[in-house]
Design a protein around this motif. Structure first.
Motif, PDB file in Angstrom:
ATOM      1  N   LYS A   1      67.591  81.707  86.766  1.00 21.77           N
ATOM      2  CA  LYS A   1      67.913  82.695  85.734  1.00 21.77           C
ATOM      3  C   LYS A   1      66.597  83.361  85.351  1.00 21.77           C
ATOM      4  CE  LYS A   1      71.760  80.074  83.865  1.00 21.77           C
ATOM      5  NZ  LYS A   1      72.328  79.420  82.684  1.00 21.77           N
ATOM      6  N   VAL A   2      66.567  84.677  85.424  1.00 18.64           N
ATOM      7  CA  VAL A   2      65.333  85.425  85.166  1.00 18.64           C
ATOM      8  C   VAL A   2      65.635  86.658  84.333  1.00 18.64           C
ATOM      9  CG1 VAL A   2      64.147  84.643  87.258  1.00 18.64           C
ATOM     10  CG2 VAL A   2      65.564  86.687  87.342  1.00 18.64           C
ATOM     11  N   TYR A   3      64.573  87.365  83.993  1.00 19.78           N
ATOM     12  CA  TYR A   3      64.681  88.630  83.267  1.00 19.78           C
ATOM     13  C   TYR A   3      64.008  89.717  84.087  1.00 19.78           C
ATOM     14  CZ  TYR A   3      66.175  85.833  79.325  1.00 19.78           C
ATOM     15  OH  TYR A   3      66.881  84.982  78.527  1.00 19.78           O
ATOM     16  N   PRO A   4      64.455  90.958  83.922  1.00 25.10           N
ATOM     17  CA  PRO A   4      63.818  92.071  84.643  1.00 25.10           C
ATOM     18  C   PRO A   4      62.333  92.155  84.291  1.00 25.10           C
ATOM     19  CG  PRO A   4      65.876  92.781  83.640  1.00 25.10           C
ATOM     20  CD  PRO A   4      65.591  91.398  83.128  1.00 25.10           C
TER      21      PRO A   4
ATOM     22  N   ASP B   1      61.629  90.577  87.158  1.00 25.02           N
ATOM     23  CA  ASP B   1      61.577  89.461  88.107  1.00 25.02           C
ATOM     24  C   ASP B   1      62.808  89.412  89.016  1.00 25.02           C
ATOM     25  OD1 ASP B   1      59.153  88.748  87.032  1.00 25.02           O
ATOM     26  OD2 ASP B   1      59.962  87.136  85.786  1.00 25.02           O
ATOM     27  N   ASP B   2      63.939  89.893  88.522  1.00 24.32           N
ATOM     28  CA  ASP B   2      65.148  89.889  89.349  1.00 24.32           C
ATOM     29  C   ASP B   2      64.986  90.751  90.588  1.00 24.32           C
ATOM     30  OD1 ASP B   2      65.108  92.134  87.611  1.00 24.32           O
ATOM     31  OD2 ASP B   2      67.261  92.424  87.877  1.00 24.32           O
TER      32      ASP B   2
ATOM     33  N   GLU C   1      65.204  89.336  94.377  1.00 23.89           N
ATOM     34  CA  GLU C   1      66.193  89.947  95.262  1.00 23.89           C
ATOM     35  C   GLU C   1      65.536  90.473  96.534  1.00 23.89           C
ATOM     36  OE1 GLU C   1      70.023  92.895  94.971  1.00 23.89           O
ATOM     37  OE2 GLU C   1      68.402  93.200  93.540  1.00 23.89           O
TER      38      GLU C   1
ATOM     39  N   ILE D   1      73.658  88.718  92.683  1.00 24.78           N
ATOM     40  CA  ILE D   1      72.939  88.937  91.437  1.00 24.78           C
ATOM     41  C   ILE D   1      73.981  89.200  90.353  1.00 24.78           C
ATOM     42  CG2 ILE D   1      71.236  90.366  90.261  1.00 24.78           C
ATOM     43  CD1 ILE D   1      70.048  88.832  92.616  1.00 24.78           C
TER      44      ILE D   1
ATOM     45  N   ARG E   1      74.548  90.252  86.547  1.00 28.77           N
ATOM     46  CA  ARG E   1      73.915  90.864  85.382  1.00 28.77           C
ATOM     47  C   ARG E   1      74.950  91.026  84.280  1.00 28.77           C
ATOM     48  NH1 ARG E   1      71.553  93.562  89.824  1.00 28.77           N
ATOM     49  NH2 ARG E   1      69.288  93.394  89.819  1.00 28.77           N
TER      50      ARG E   1
ATOM     51  N   GLU F   1      69.429  88.833  80.659  1.00 29.02           N
ATOM     52  CA  GLU F   1      69.347  87.714  81.599  1.00 29.02           C
ATOM     53  C   GLU F   1      70.075  88.029  82.899  1.00 29.02           C
ATOM     54  OE1 GLU F   1      69.532  83.172  80.711  1.00 29.02           O
ATOM     55  OE2 GLU F   1      71.567  83.909  81.002  1.00 29.02           O
ATOM     56  N   VAL F   2      69.431  87.689  84.003  1.00 32.94           N
ATOM     57  CA  VAL F   2      69.996  87.900  85.339  1.00 32.94           C
ATOM     58  C   VAL F   2      70.109  86.539  86.012  1.00 32.94           C
ATOM     59  CG1 VAL F   2      69.651  88.995  87.576  1.00 32.94           C
ATOM     60  CG2 VAL F   2      68.941  90.178  85.489  1.00 32.94           C
TER      61      VAL F   2
ATOM     62  N   VAL G   1      70.802  84.509  89.524  1.00 27.68           N
ATOM     63  CA  VAL G   1      70.780  84.651  90.978  1.00 27.68           C
ATOM     64  C   VAL G   1      71.478  83.428  91.559  1.00 27.68           C
ATOM     65  CG1 VAL G   1      69.334  84.936  93.015  1.00 27.68           C
ATOM     66  CG2 VAL G   1      68.577  85.875  90.820  1.00 27.68           C
TER      67      VAL G   1
END
Length: 98
Positions: A34-37, A39-40, A44, A56, A58, A73-74, A76
């Protein structure tokens, strides 16, 4: 992307591998990270470059073009069969950035 079972090239996330018959659409998908932009986008791109199938997720709200906090939060996800390989790639990326 590559088949998680036999590593041969397959055309799309909902396709069946022509080499071994593995049905990617029936695979168990698990959370890789789980990441935040932004980093997504980096993750990817990394997964795409290694041919690792991924999705992905979102939490986009069309009425709110700016996302902050939990809305940003994203998640993956990858097929369970290749989770270890994907985690190793992320660890390698993290080690390089230190």
């Amino acid at each position: 992307m590559n088949c998680p079972q036999c590593e041969h090239q397959i055309e799309s996330a909902d396709a069946i591998c022509q080499h071994c018959g593995f049905d990617l659409s029936s695979a168990a998908w698990v959370v890789l990270t789980k990441v935040y932009p932004p980093d997504d986008l980096i993750i990817e791109s990394l997964l795409n470059s290694y041919g690792i199938p991924h999705k992905i997720l979102r939490r986009e709200v069309p009425q709110m073009p700016v996302t902050v906090g939990p809305l940003a939060e994203v998640i993956v996800i990858v097929p369970e069969q290749i989770l270890a390989q994907a985690k190793a790639l992320l660890q390698e990326l993290e080690d390089q950035s230190e």
